[in-house]
Write an enzyme that holds these catalytic residues in place. Structure first.
Site, PDB file in Angstrom:
ATOM      1  N   TYR A 158       1.021  -1.142  -0.159  1.00 50.19           N
ATOM      2  CA  TYR A 158      -0.145   0.077  -0.090  1.00 50.19           C
ATOM      3  C   TYR A 158       0.898   1.153   0.188  1.00 50.19           C
ATOM      4  O   TYR A 158       0.616   2.056  -0.854  1.00 50.19           O
ATOM      5  CB  TYR A 158      -0.746  -0.132   1.334  1.00 50.19           C
ATOM      6  N   LYS A 162       1.180   4.242  -3.021  1.00 51.86           N
ATOM      7  CA  LYS A 162       0.973   5.467  -2.516  1.00 51.86           C
ATOM      8  C   LYS A 162       2.137   6.498  -2.940  1.00 51.86           C
ATOM      9  O   LYS A 162       1.857   7.635  -3.306  1.00 51.86           O
ATOM     10  CB  LYS A 162       0.354   5.611  -1.065  1.00 51.86           C
TER      11      LYS A 162
HETATM   12  N1  LIG Z   1      -9.252   5.564   6.055  1.00 52.87           N
HETATM   13  C1  LIG Z   1      -8.317   5.925   6.109  1.00 52.87           C
HETATM   14  O1  LIG Z   1      -7.737   5.859   7.401  1.00 52.87           O
HETATM   15  C2  LIG Z   1      -7.219   6.305   5.210  1.00 52.87           C
HETATM   16  C3  LIG Z   1      -6.123   6.533   5.920  1.00 52.87           C
HETATM   17  C4  LIG Z   1      -5.011   7.152   4.718  1.00 52.87           C
HETATM   18  C5  LIG Z   1      -5.334   7.181   3.218  1.00 52.87           C
HETATM   19  N2  LIG Z   1      -6.477   6.884   3.089  1.00 52.87           N
HETATM   20  C6  LIG Z   1      -6.851   6.969   1.671  1.00 52.87           C
HETATM   21  O2  LIG Z   1      -8.138   7.715   1.559  1.00 52.87           O
HETATM   22  C7  LIG Z   1      -8.960   7.306   0.371  1.00 52.87           C
HETATM   23  C8  LIG Z   1     -10.262   6.877   0.626  1.00 52.87           C
HETATM   24  O3  LIG Z   1     -10.133   5.836   1.726  1.00 52.87           O
HETATM   25  P1  LIG Z   1     -11.569   5.272   2.287  1.00 52.87           P
HETATM   26  O4  LIG Z   1     -10.901   4.470   3.922  1.00 52.87           O
HETATM   27  O5  LIG Z   1     -12.620   6.186   2.513  1.00 52.87           O
HETATM   28  O6  LIG Z   1     -11.998   3.936   1.473  1.00 52.87           O
HETATM   29  P2  LIG Z   1     -13.111   3.194   1.361  1.00 52.87           P
HETATM   30  O7  LIG Z   1     -13.956   3.379   2.351  1.00 52.87           O
HETATM   31  O8  LIG Z   1     -12.564   1.680   1.117  1.00 52.87           O
HETATM   32  O9  LIG Z   1     -13.711   3.526  -0.032  1.00 52.87           O
HETATM   33  C9  LIG Z   1     -13.289   3.119  -1.158  1.00 52.87           C
HETATM   34  C10 LIG Z   1     -13.777   3.790  -2.301  1.00 52.87           C
HETATM   35  O10 LIG Z   1     -13.179   3.516  -3.580  1.00 52.87           O
HETATM   36  C11 LIG Z   1     -13.796   2.880  -4.554  1.00 52.87           C
HETATM   37  N3  LIG Z   1     -13.191   1.800  -5.227  1.00 52.87           N
HETATM   38  C12 LIG Z   1     -12.358   1.056  -4.631  1.00 52.87           C
HETATM   39  N4  LIG Z   1     -11.469   0.462  -5.469  1.00 52.87           N
HETATM   40  C13 LIG Z   1     -12.170   0.691  -6.747  1.00 52.87           C
HETATM   41  C14 LIG Z   1     -11.915   0.368  -8.075  1.00 52.87           C
HETATM   42  N5  LIG Z   1     -10.984  -0.427  -8.582  1.00 52.87           N
HETATM   43  N6  LIG Z   1     -12.541   1.241  -8.919  1.00 52.87           N
HETATM   44  C15 LIG Z   1     -13.489   1.993  -8.752  1.00 52.87           C
HETATM   45  N7  LIG Z   1     -13.857   2.491  -7.517  1.00 52.87           N
HETATM   46  C16 LIG Z   1     -13.138   1.697  -6.541  1.00 52.87           C
HETATM   47  C17 LIG Z   1     -14.997   2.191  -3.705  1.00 52.87           C
HETATM   48  O11 LIG Z   1     -16.106   1.730  -4.578  1.00 52.87           O
HETATM   49  P3  LIG Z   1     -17.057   0.460  -3.863  1.00 52.87           P
HETATM   50  O12 LIG Z   1     -17.607   0.943  -2.669  1.00 52.87           O
HETATM   51  O13 LIG Z   1     -18.041   0.267  -4.818  1.00 52.87           O
HETATM   52  O14 LIG Z   1     -16.110  -0.855  -3.777  1.00 52.87           O
HETATM   53  C18 LIG Z   1     -15.322   2.902  -2.494  1.00 52.87           C
HETATM   54  O15 LIG Z   1     -16.309   4.046  -2.984  1.00 52.87           O
HETATM   55  C19 LIG Z   1      -8.206   6.120  -0.100  1.00 52.87           C
HETATM   56  O16 LIG Z   1      -7.111   6.755  -1.199  1.00 52.87           O
HETATM   57  C20 LIG Z   1      -7.168   5.552   1.064  1.00 52.87           C
HETATM   58  O17 LIG Z   1      -5.971   5.110   0.731  1.00 52.87           O
HETATM   59  C21 LIG Z   1      -7.458   6.489   4.056  1.00 52.87           C
END
Ligand SMILES: NC(=O)c1ccc[n+]([C@@H]2O[C@H](COP(=O)([O-])OP(=O)(O)OC[C@H]3O[C@@H](n4cnc5c(N)ncnc54)[C@H](OP(=O)(O)O)[C@@H]3O)[C@@H](O)[C@H]2O)c1
Length: 254
Positions: A158, A162
């Site tokens: 991951y 990134k």
């Molecule tokens: N949450 C954290 O603590 C955290 C920390 C650091 C960075 N981030 C970053 O913040 C961003 C959002 O994270 P999150 O935790 O909110 O993610 P999440 O809840 O897992 O949501 C991911 C979203 O991306 C979509 N997605 C995933 N794979 C896809 C694909 N192949 N094609 C099209 N859509 C896709 C999903 O669609 P479906 O639901 O339809 O699968 C969902 O809408 C990401 O870039 C993550 O790396 C998050």
């Protein structure tokens, strides 16, 4: 300065769920029109679309289903989005990502590929297809991660994916600058994406959350709204001379 995004078209991957949902709602609250790409969670997409349409300003937001790892599906989705938008994309937000957890030496090929297929190749397909429609004064924002800057044990695939995103964002900033399009990165730390604020009741923190809070300078958990607010800054006229930058949103957590 008031942030008014009325008339602006936002294409966001991952905009139906998690942090992306809060980004969609935040930009829409400032008047923007949202086109969000999601992969498979139809009910999250329907719920978020209903939330967007329940906002006071009447704007025709839309959701598009596409797997961004599928080059042709991306081409079709961007084509459909630009037609709905009337040809112009003002802001492109790359939020969709897949996590991969485990020590490098025991990471499966499947996990490694999934992280790179979505986080790097998927982002590349979207950027390549959307760039012709980006407008002068527009902005691209990548949602990266602290793991893309700092070596975090157990987040090798991951983190490496990134780090690649961080790199390509600065190259893209150089390439799109003369067209008047800015490119920046928002790198969240550990972020609560429930859409509510667990900090209002610190007594209810889980043990893991308490550990995070005690190692965070600002002594609270990060929430999706913290990330969305910085995205709002990066697309707004408050940052018109800012490009090629990476901003960690982690409350000062080391
Ligand atoms: N949450 C954290 O603590 C955290 C920390 C650091 C960075 N981030 C970053 O913040 C961003 C959002 O994270 P999150 O935790 O909110 O993610 P999440 O809840 O897992 O949501 C991911 C979203 O991306 C979509 N997605 C995933 N794979 C896809 C694909 N192949 N094609 C099209 N859509 C896709 C999903 O669609 P479906 O639901 O339809 O699968 C969902 O809408 C990401 O870039 C993550 O790396 C998050």
């Amino acid at each position: 300065m008031q942030i008014d995004l009325t008339g602006k078209n936002v294409l966001i991957t991952g905009g139906a769920r998690g942090i992306g949902r809060i980004i969609s709602l935040t930009l829409a609250q400032s008047g923007a029109r949202i086109g969000a790409i999601y992969r498979s969670d139809n009910s999250a997409a329907e719920r978020t679309l209903a939330e967007l349409h329940a906002l006071p300003n009447p704007v025709d937001h839309f959701m598009l289903q596409a797997d961004i790892t599928d080059e042709q599906a991306v081409e079709r989705a961007i084509q459909a989005a630009q037609e709905r938008f009337g040809g112009a994309i003002d802001f492109l937000i790359l939020d969709a990502a897949q996590g991969a957890y485990g020590e490098l030496a025991s990471t499966s090929t499947e996990d490694w590929m999934r992280a790179f297929d979505t986080n790097v190749h998927g982002a590349f397909f979207v950027v390549r297809a959307a760039t012709p429609y980006l407008q002068r004064g527009g902005s691209v924002v990548f949602i990266s991660s602290g793991a893309g800057h700092d070596p975090l044990e157990g987040l090798s695939a991951y983190g490496a994916s990134k780090a690649a995103v961080n790199h390509l964002s600065t190259v893209l900033a150089q390439e799109l600058g003369q067209r008047g399009v800015r490119v920046n990165v928002v790198s969240p730390g550990s972020t609560d994406k429930s859409g509510t604020d667990p900090n209002t009741d610190p007594e209810s923190y889980t043990e893991k959350q308490r550990d995070i809070v005690t190692t965070t300078a600002l002594r609270r958990l990060g929430i999706a709204q913290d990330v969305a607010n910085v995205v709002l800054f990066f697309v707004s006229d408050l940052s018109t001379f800012v490009t090629g930058q990476w901003l960690r949103v982690n409350g000062g957590r080391l």
